[in-house]
Design an enzyme around this catalytic site. Structure first.
Site, mmCIF file in Angstrom:
data_model
loop_
_atom_site.group_PDB
_atom_site.id
_atom_site.type_symbol
_atom_site.label_atom_id
_atom_site.label_comp_id
_atom_site.label_asym_id
_atom_site.label_seq_id
_atom_site.Cartn_x
_atom_site.Cartn_y
_atom_site.Cartn_z
ATOM 1 N N SER A 114 1.026 6.295 2.710
ATOM 2 C CA SER A 114 1.834 7.635 3.242
ATOM 3 C C SER A 114 2.978 7.732 2.885
ATOM 4 C CB SER A 114 2.106 6.818 4.846
ATOM 5 O OG SER A 114 0.982 6.563 5.633
ATOM 6 N N GLN A 152 0.886 -1.165 0.019
ATOM 7 C CA GLN A 152 -0.017 0.001 -0.090
ATOM 8 C C GLN A 152 0.854 1.110 0.062
ATOM 9 O OE1 GLN A 152 -2.524 0.317 3.405
ATOM 10 N NE2 GLN A 152 -3.900 1.912 2.559
ATOM 11 N N SER A 187 4.080 -1.562 4.214
ATOM 12 C CA SER A 187 4.073 -2.868 4.669
ATOM 13 C C SER A 187 4.386 -3.981 3.545
ATOM 14 C CB SER A 187 2.567 -3.252 5.420
ATOM 15 O OG SER A 187 2.092 -2.404 6.560
ATOM 16 N N GLU A 210 -10.760 -1.537 4.541
ATOM 17 C CA GLU A 210 -9.570 -1.717 5.474
ATOM 18 C C GLU A 210 -10.281 -2.044 6.822
ATOM 19 O OE1 GLU A 210 -5.387 -0.248 6.806
ATOM 20 O OE2 GLU A 210 -6.797 1.047 6.246
ATOM 21 N N SER A 213 -4.571 7.594 12.316
ATOM 22 C CA SER A 213 -4.116 7.609 13.711
ATOM 23 C C SER A 213 -5.451 8.025 14.618
ATOM 24 C CB SER A 213 -2.993 8.910 13.869
ATOM 25 O OG SER A 213 -3.751 10.061 13.332
#
Length: 401
Positions: free
Chosen positions: A134, A131, A168, A251, A380
Site C-alpha cells: 500500500s 509487506q 505491518s 494471504e 477493502s
C-alpha cells in the site's frame, strides 16, 4: 465436498493438541492468548522466542514442501494445525508474513538461489518480513503504485524511491517485499516488479503509526535511494503483478481458518458477558447473538469449501472468487460482533481506563475499534466486490477517471 477427517488426520490432531498442551506450560504459559490484531506490541520478544521454539520442533511452515523445510502437510492437516493452535490460545506468531505469504510465493515464483537464501531463515524465524504494497495513493487500488526502482549503471543494484504505508510490523522486521514501478512511463499493473529489500540501511525511514487501539503495528516506510541487489527481483522484471496477486492468494489461504476458532471464542465471551449483565434476557439481543453463531458456522463451512477448490497462490478470481467472498463475509461478521459486544457491555464500554498511556482498553473495546479496519486491510470491501463483479460475473468495468 467431504468435510470428514481420516484416521490419519484425527491422529495428527491428537499429536499437535498434545504437543501444545505439553509445551504451553511453564515459561510459555503466560503467552497464552497474547498478541493478535491491535495487540501485536504485546510481549514481542517472548513471542519471537516461542516461535523459535516452534521452529526447533518442526512446527513452523507446516504446509511447505519437505524439501523447503516444511512438513508437507495436507490441506486438512494444515486446517487442523491452525484450529488446534487457536484452540490452545497459542500466542500470535511474529512470522506470519514470512511463513504464510512470502515463503510460499518464493516457492512458487522464486529462483533456486532466492529460495536457498531466504526460506531456511523464515523456517527458523531468524528473519522477519514486512509487506510493502500500500501507498498513500495506492491502498486498495494497488495497480496505482508510484514507488519507483531503477537499476544502477553497472546493473548491480536496484535504487528505490517512494513511500509505503500501513506496513505491518516494519519496525520489527529485517526485510520487506516491495511492489515498485521499474518501467518509466508504465501504467496500472504493467511495468511493476516484486523486489526483496533489506530494511536496515541508509535510505529507509520507518515511522510507526499510532492506532486507536493504542499500539503502533502499522508503519509508514520512506525509500530515498534505498538499495537492494539486482538479483532480488521475484519473477520477471516488469511482470511483478502476477507475483503480487499470487501472494494475495496465499494471504487468504488456510491460516485464515484459525481466525474462525478465535472468533468462536470471542463470541462465547460476549455470550458469557451477556449472561453476567442480564442482557441475555433481551429477546432482540439474544436473537443477534444466535444469528452471529449460525453465521459463523456458515463462514467456516464456506472457507473449507473454498480452500478445497482453490490452489494456493491463485489470484482473487479463482474458485468463483472464493477468497474475495470469504474476506467480505468474515470481515463484516467480525465488525457486527464488535458492535454487539459494546451493546452487551453497556454504558461502561464508552469509558477507557486511565491506567495506560494515554488510555487502556478492555477486550471488547479493542475488538470494536480494531474491527473497524477489518473491511479495509487485506483488500477493502469495495475492491472485493469489484473483483467479483468484473472478473467473476463478467460485468462492465468500473469507469476510471
Amino acid at each position: 465436498m467431504d468435510l470428514s477427517y481420516s484416521e490419519e488426520d484425527q491422529a495428527f490432531r491428537v499429536e499437535i493438541r498434545t504437543w501444545l498442551e505439553d509445551n504451553l506450560t511453564g515459561e510459555w504459559a503466560a503467552l497464552r492468548g497474547v498478541g493478535g490484531p491491535g495487540r501485536d506490541h504485546e510481549m514481542f520478544e517472548e513471542r519471537r522466542a516461542w516461535n523459535r521454539h516452534l521452529a526447533a520442533h518442526g512446527w513452523t511452515c507446516v504446509g511447505w514442501p519437505v524439501e523447503h523445510g516444511g512438513r508437507g502437510l495436507s490441506l486438512w492437516q494444515q486446517v487442523i494445525f491452525h484450529e488446534e493452535y487457536a484452540r490452545a490460545q497459542g500466542p500470535a506468531r511474529v512470522n506470519h508474513l514470512g511463513e504464510e505469504l512470502l515463503g510460499p510465493t518464493l516457492i512458487a515464483f522464486g529462483t533456486p538461489e532466492q529460495q536457498q537464501r531466504f526460506l531456511p531463515r523464515i523456517v527458523a524465524v531468524e528473519e522477519l518480513w514486512a509487506q510493502g504494497y500500500s501507498e498513500p495513493g495506492a491502498g486498495s487500488d494497488l495497480a496505482n503504485v508510484q514507488t519507483k526502482a531503477r537499476l544502477t549503471d553497472d546493473r548491480q543494484d536496484w535504487v528505490i524511491d517512494g513511500q509505503k504505508v500501513w506496513t505491518s510490523n516494519a519496525h520489527l522486521s529485517q526485510w520487506v517485499f516491495v511492489i515498485a514501478r521499474t518501467e518509466p512511463g508504465s501504467q496500472r499493473h504493467h511495468g511493476l516488479s516484486f523486489l526483496l529489500v533489506p530494511l536496515d540501511q541508509e535510505g529507509i525511514d520507518v515511522r510507526p503509526i499510532e492506532q486507536l487501539t493504542g499500539g503502533s503495528e502499522f508503519n509508514e516506510v520512506f525509500f530515498t535511494g534505498a538499495r537492494t541487489d539486482a538479483d532480488l527481483v521475484v519473477g520477471e522484471v516488469g511482470k511483478g503483478w502476477p507475483v503480487a496477486m499470487g501472494l494475495l492468494g496465499f494471504e487468504r489461504g488456510v491460516s485464515t481458518l484459525g481466525q474462525t476458532v478465535d472468533y468462536a471464542r470471542e463470541l462465547a465471551g460476549v455470550v458469557d458477558l451477556a449472561k453476567q449483565t442480564g442482557g441475555i434476557d433481551d429477546a432482540v439481543l439474544r436473537d443477534r447473538l444466535a444469528g452471529l453463531s449460525a453465521e459463523l458456522e456458515v463462514v467456516r463451512a464456506f472457507a473449507l469449501r473454498g480452500l478445497s477448490s482453490v490452489e494456493g497462490g491463485s489470484d482473487s478470481a479463482a474458485g468463483g472468487g472464493a477468497g474475495s467472498i470469504f474476506k467480505l463475509v468474515w470481515a463484516n461478521w467480525h465488525q457486527r460482533l464488535g458492535e454487539v459486544a459494546l451493546q452487551v457491555a453497556g454504558p461502561a464500554s464508552l469509558l477507557a481506563r486511565e491506567s495506560g498511556t494515554p488510555y487502556d482498553l478492555d477486550e471488547w473495546q479493542r475488538l470494536f475499534l480494531f474491527s473497524r479496519a477489518d473491511t479495509i486491510y487485506g483488500g477493502s470491501d469495495e475492491v472485493q466486490k469489484n473483483i467479483l463483479a468484473e472478473r467473476v460475473l463478467g460485468l462492465p468495468k468500473e469507469p476510471r477517471g
